[in-house]
Design an enzyme around this catalytic site. Structure first.
Site, short mmCIF file in Angstrom:
data_model
loop_
_atom_site.label_atom_id
_atom_site.label_comp_id
_atom_site.label_asym_id
_atom_site.label_seq_id
_atom_site.Cartn_x
_atom_site.Cartn_y
_atom_site.Cartn_z
N GLY A 11 0.82 -1.22 0.00
CA GLY A 11 0.00 0.00 0.00
C GLY A 11 0.85 1.26 0.00
O GLY A 11 0.40 2.31 0.46
N ASN A 13 4.11 3.72 -2.12
CA ASN A 13 4.24 4.54 -3.33
C ASN A 13 4.07 3.71 -4.60
O ASN A 13 3.26 4.03 -5.47
CB ASN A 13 5.64 5.18 -3.39
CG ASN A 13 5.98 6.01 -2.17
OD1 ASN A 13 5.25 6.94 -1.85
ND2 ASN A 13 7.07 5.68 -1.49
N PHE A 36 -1.05 -4.34 5.85
CA PHE A 36 -0.18 -3.61 6.76
C PHE A 36 -0.96 -2.51 7.47
O PHE A 36 -1.51 -1.61 6.81
CB PHE A 36 0.99 -3.04 5.97
CG PHE A 36 2.12 -2.50 6.79
CD1 PHE A 36 2.84 -3.32 7.65
CD2 PHE A 36 2.47 -1.16 6.71
CE1 PHE A 36 3.88 -2.81 8.41
CE2 PHE A 36 3.51 -0.65 7.46
CZ PHE A 36 4.21 -1.48 8.31
N ASP A 38 -3.61 -0.11 8.97
CA ASP A 38 -4.99 0.14 8.52
C ASP A 38 -5.02 0.57 7.04
O ASP A 38 -5.93 1.27 6.60
CB ASP A 38 -5.63 1.23 9.40
CG ASP A 38 -4.87 2.56 9.29
OD1 ASP A 38 -3.78 2.58 8.66
OD2 ASP A 38 -5.35 3.58 9.82
N GLU A 39 -4.00 0.12 6.29
CA GLU A 39 -3.88 0.61 4.91
C GLU A 39 -5.08 0.25 4.04
O GLU A 39 -5.52 1.06 3.22
CB GLU A 39 -2.59 0.09 4.27
CG GLU A 39 -1.36 0.81 4.78
CD GLU A 39 -0.08 0.43 4.05
OE1 GLU A 39 0.86 1.23 4.08
OE2 GLU A 39 -0.01 -0.68 3.46
N THR A 140 14.43 -3.15 -10.91
CA THR A 140 14.16 -1.94 -10.13
C THR A 140 12.69 -1.59 -10.28
O THR A 140 11.98 -2.20 -11.09
CB THR A 140 15.04 -0.77 -10.58
OG1 THR A 140 14.78 0.38 -9.75
CG2 THR A 140 14.79 -0.37 -12.02
N CYS A 145 8.68 7.52 -7.58
CA CYS A 145 7.33 8.00 -7.29
C CYS A 145 7.13 8.21 -5.80
O CYS A 145 7.76 7.52 -4.99
CB CYS A 145 6.30 7.03 -7.84
SG CYS A 145 6.45 5.35 -7.21
N HIS A 207 21.90 3.48 -3.03
CA HIS A 207 21.33 3.97 -1.76
C HIS A 207 22.35 3.95 -0.62
O HIS A 207 22.64 5.00 -0.04
CB HIS A 207 20.05 3.21 -1.43
CG HIS A 207 18.97 3.39 -2.47
ND1 HIS A 207 18.07 2.41 -2.79
CD2 HIS A 207 18.69 4.44 -3.26
CE1 HIS A 207 17.26 2.87 -3.73
NE2 HIS A 207 17.61 4.09 -4.04
N ARG A 320 14.81 2.99 4.49
CA ARG A 320 15.07 1.80 3.68
C ARG A 320 16.38 1.86 2.89
O ARG A 320 16.89 0.84 2.45
CB ARG A 320 13.89 1.50 2.76
CG ARG A 320 13.66 2.55 1.71
CD ARG A 320 12.71 2.03 0.63
NE ARG A 320 12.93 2.80 -0.56
CZ ARG A 320 12.05 3.65 -1.09
NH1 ARG A 320 10.87 3.79 -0.55
NH2 ARG A 320 12.35 4.33 -2.17
P1 NAI Z 1 7.10 2.27 0.44
O1 NAI Z 1 8.05 2.70 1.49
O2 NAI Z 1 6.07 3.25 -0.01
O3 NAI Z 1 6.38 0.94 0.90
C1 NAI Z 1 5.86 0.87 2.11
C2 NAI Z 1 4.73 -0.13 2.02
O4 NAI Z 1 5.24 -1.45 2.08
C3 NAI Z 1 3.82 0.05 3.18
O5 NAI Z 1 2.89 1.05 2.88
C4 NAI Z 1 3.24 -1.33 3.28
O6 NAI Z 1 2.21 -1.49 2.36
C5 NAI Z 1 4.38 -2.24 2.86
N1 NAI Z 1 5.10 -2.71 4.05
C6 NAI Z 1 6.09 -2.09 4.68
N2 NAI Z 1 6.51 -2.83 5.73
C7 NAI Z 1 5.74 -3.93 5.75
C8 NAI Z 1 5.68 -5.06 6.55
N3 NAI Z 1 6.51 -5.22 7.58
N4 NAI Z 1 4.76 -6.01 6.26
C9 NAI Z 1 3.93 -5.84 5.21
N5 NAI Z 1 3.95 -4.78 4.40
C10 NAI Z 1 4.83 -3.84 4.66
O7 NAI Z 1 7.91 1.66 -0.73
P2 NAI Z 1 7.86 2.06 -2.25
O8 NAI Z 1 8.38 3.44 -2.41
O9 NAI Z 1 6.55 1.67 -2.82
O10 NAI Z 1 8.97 1.08 -2.79
C11 NAI Z 1 8.73 -0.30 -3.01
C12 NAI Z 1 10.01 -0.90 -3.43
O11 NAI Z 1 10.51 -0.20 -4.57
C13 NAI Z 1 11.13 -0.80 -2.39
O12 NAI Z 1 11.93 -1.94 -2.53
C14 NAI Z 1 11.91 0.43 -2.82
O13 NAI Z 1 13.24 0.40 -2.38
C15 NAI Z 1 11.81 0.31 -4.31
N6 NAI Z 1 11.98 1.56 -5.04
C16 NAI Z 1 11.14 2.61 -4.82
C17 NAI Z 1 11.29 3.76 -5.54
C18 NAI Z 1 10.36 4.91 -5.38
O14 NAI Z 1 10.58 5.96 -6.01
N7 NAI Z 1 9.32 4.81 -4.59
C19 NAI Z 1 12.35 3.91 -6.56
C20 NAI Z 1 13.19 2.74 -6.71
C21 NAI Z 1 12.99 1.63 -5.98
#
Ligand code: NAI
Length: 389
Positions: A11, A13, A36, A38-39, A140, A145, A207, A320
């Site tokens: 839930g 980005n 995760f 209250d998402e 990746t 976003c 990172h 992260r």
């Molecule tokens: P984010 O930080 O927005 O994701 C958090 C989400 O992951 C939470 O909202 C939850 O839904 C889930 N989550 C977190 N901990 C949890 C747990 N213990 N149990 C279950 N669910 C859990 O991450 P984002 O930005 O969506 O990134 C996702 C992946 O993409 C990561 O590996 C990040 O490193 C990678 N990434 C992200 C970029 C970006 O611009 N957002 C760019 C390049 C890579």
């Protein structure tokens, strides 16, 4: 394959960006599994108010998810493909939750895979007798976003030109690449094995390498929010040298392991990866440092910080960029280097520093908390090569 229904797990980005993009691009039904906190509730309420999830910026799309649930039994059955779009430390627990509900021969993939996704996922699925499940992974996330309004609007800051993917079984890489290309709306590079994806995980270099460059000499004094450095656009020459050192370590592992039986040609130098991913966003590609400093897709992104008292900020070493990219990135590659008998001086330096900041010891005591192959039965070079070559 022509997916009729997909489920996106997560839930954050990336999950909120993928939902409308996939629905708009291929017209499939998109469900969300968001257990995760209250998402699920927040996503349901907020997206209903907004008339769907929307991406703005570099990709414009909007769509109402079909169903959002914190209960895997409500969304996982019937999914042709399931996407884990979350930090890698949540992969295994999520796989355990969804495994009993997956259709026979479903595809499960991670965006991005990070290091060691394949053997860790196989191990988790095997515990549920689900060896039939097929895996895919992206090198990746296709987008930079950030959520603008939770459950409503995600700002897509940049889109990569091409993203590599691997599958298990590997024979189906072309089929899955075609599906991903249509769904994500960008080029997909077909990578012949998951080891190449693990080594080519550039997040593990970028990172922790940039965190080290920004904060290894931090004096411990809190600073005002406005003084927070830009994460990419404040990369110093010394920071770029650290990145180049990490890149050299990866290339040393690649050249030691690559053979006619193990194709690792997709493990590109970091600068080449930047050029492939961001061809149109980089204004000055002359050097590694200038490629970062002039990449418009990175504009405005700040280093992670946390407020320790009103108006007083310190670097967030538990964000992260270290908490994910060391145990699910650098430490994995270093463990592979150990199996291959390759020295990794810059990785060792950065992992030692990051470990201290994370209160861990990923070079010793806590090595098995990282997603290293040794933990999953790949304990020597022969076993590693047998798994991939
Ligand atoms: P984010 O930080 O927005 O994701 C958090 C989400 O992951 C939470 O909202 C939850 O839904 C889930 N989550 C977190 N901990 C949890 C747990 N213990 N149990 C279950 N669910 C859990 O991450 P984002 O930005 O969506 O990134 C996702 C992946 O993409 C990561 O590996 C990040 O490193 C990678 N990434 C992200 C970029 C970006 O611009 N957002 C760019 C390049 C890579």
């Amino acid at each position: 394959m022509n997916p009729q229904k997909i489920t996106i797990c997560g839930g954050g980005n990336g999950a909120q960006a993928l939902t409308p993009i996939a629905a708009n691009n291929i017209g499939c039904q998109v469900d969300i599994y968001a257990p995760f906190g209250d998402e699920a509730e927040r996503l349901r309420t907020n997206s209903a108010t907004h008339g769907g999830l929307e991406t703005i910026g570099a990709v414009q799309s909007k769509s109402m998810p079909h169903r959002i649930s914190a209960n895997p039994a409500e969304v996982i059955p019937g999914s042709d493909m399931v996407f884990l779009v979350m930090p890698a430390f949540a992969h295994e627990s999520t796989l355990h939750q969804i495994a009993p509900h997956l259709d026979a021969n479903a595809w499960v993939g991670a965006l991005p895979a990070r290091g060691g996704f394949d053997y860790a996922a196989m191990s988790a699925l095997a515990e549920h007798g689900r060896e039939d499940v097929r895996l895919f992974g992206l090198q990746t996330l296709p987008w930079a976003c950030r959520i603008d309004r939770y459950g409503q609007v995600v700002n897509v800051l940049g889109v990569k030109q091409v993203v590599d993917a691997a599958t298990r079984p590997r024979a189906q890489i072309e089929e899955i690449s075609a599906v991903l290309k249509a769904m994500l709306g960008l080029s997909i590079g077909a990578v012949p094995n998951f080891l190449a994806l693990t080594l080519a995980n550039t997040g593990q270099l970028i990172h922790p390498g940039i965190m080290y460059g920004l904060f290894a000499n931090w004096d411990g004094e809190p600073f005002a929010k406005e003084e927070t450095p830009l994460f990419y656009h404040n990369l110093s020459a010394a920071g770029a040298e650290t990145l180049a050192g990490l890149d050299d370590d990866i290339q040393a592992i690649r050249s030691q392991l690559a053979s006619p039986y193990l194709d690792l040609t997709s493990v590109h130098h970091l600068k080449i990866w930047l050029e492939r991913s961001y061809a149109h966003s980089i204004l000055d590609p002359a050097t590694l440092q200038s490629s970062f400093l002039t990449n418009q897709a990175y504009a405005g992104i700040k280093a992670p910080v946390r407020e320790i008292s009103p108006g007083q900020f310190i670097p967030d070493f538990h964000a992260r960029y270290l908490a994910e990219d060391v145990p699910f990135g650098l430490a994995v590659s270093r463990a592979i280097a150990q199996l291959a008998g390759v020295e990794t001086p810059t990785m060792d330096k950065v992992i030692a520093w990051a470990s201290e900041k994370l209160n861990k010891d990923y070079l010793g005591r806590d090595m098995n908390e990282a997603r290293i192959p040794q933990k999953y039965g790949l304990e020597n070079l022969e076993q590693l090569l047998a798994a991939y070559a």
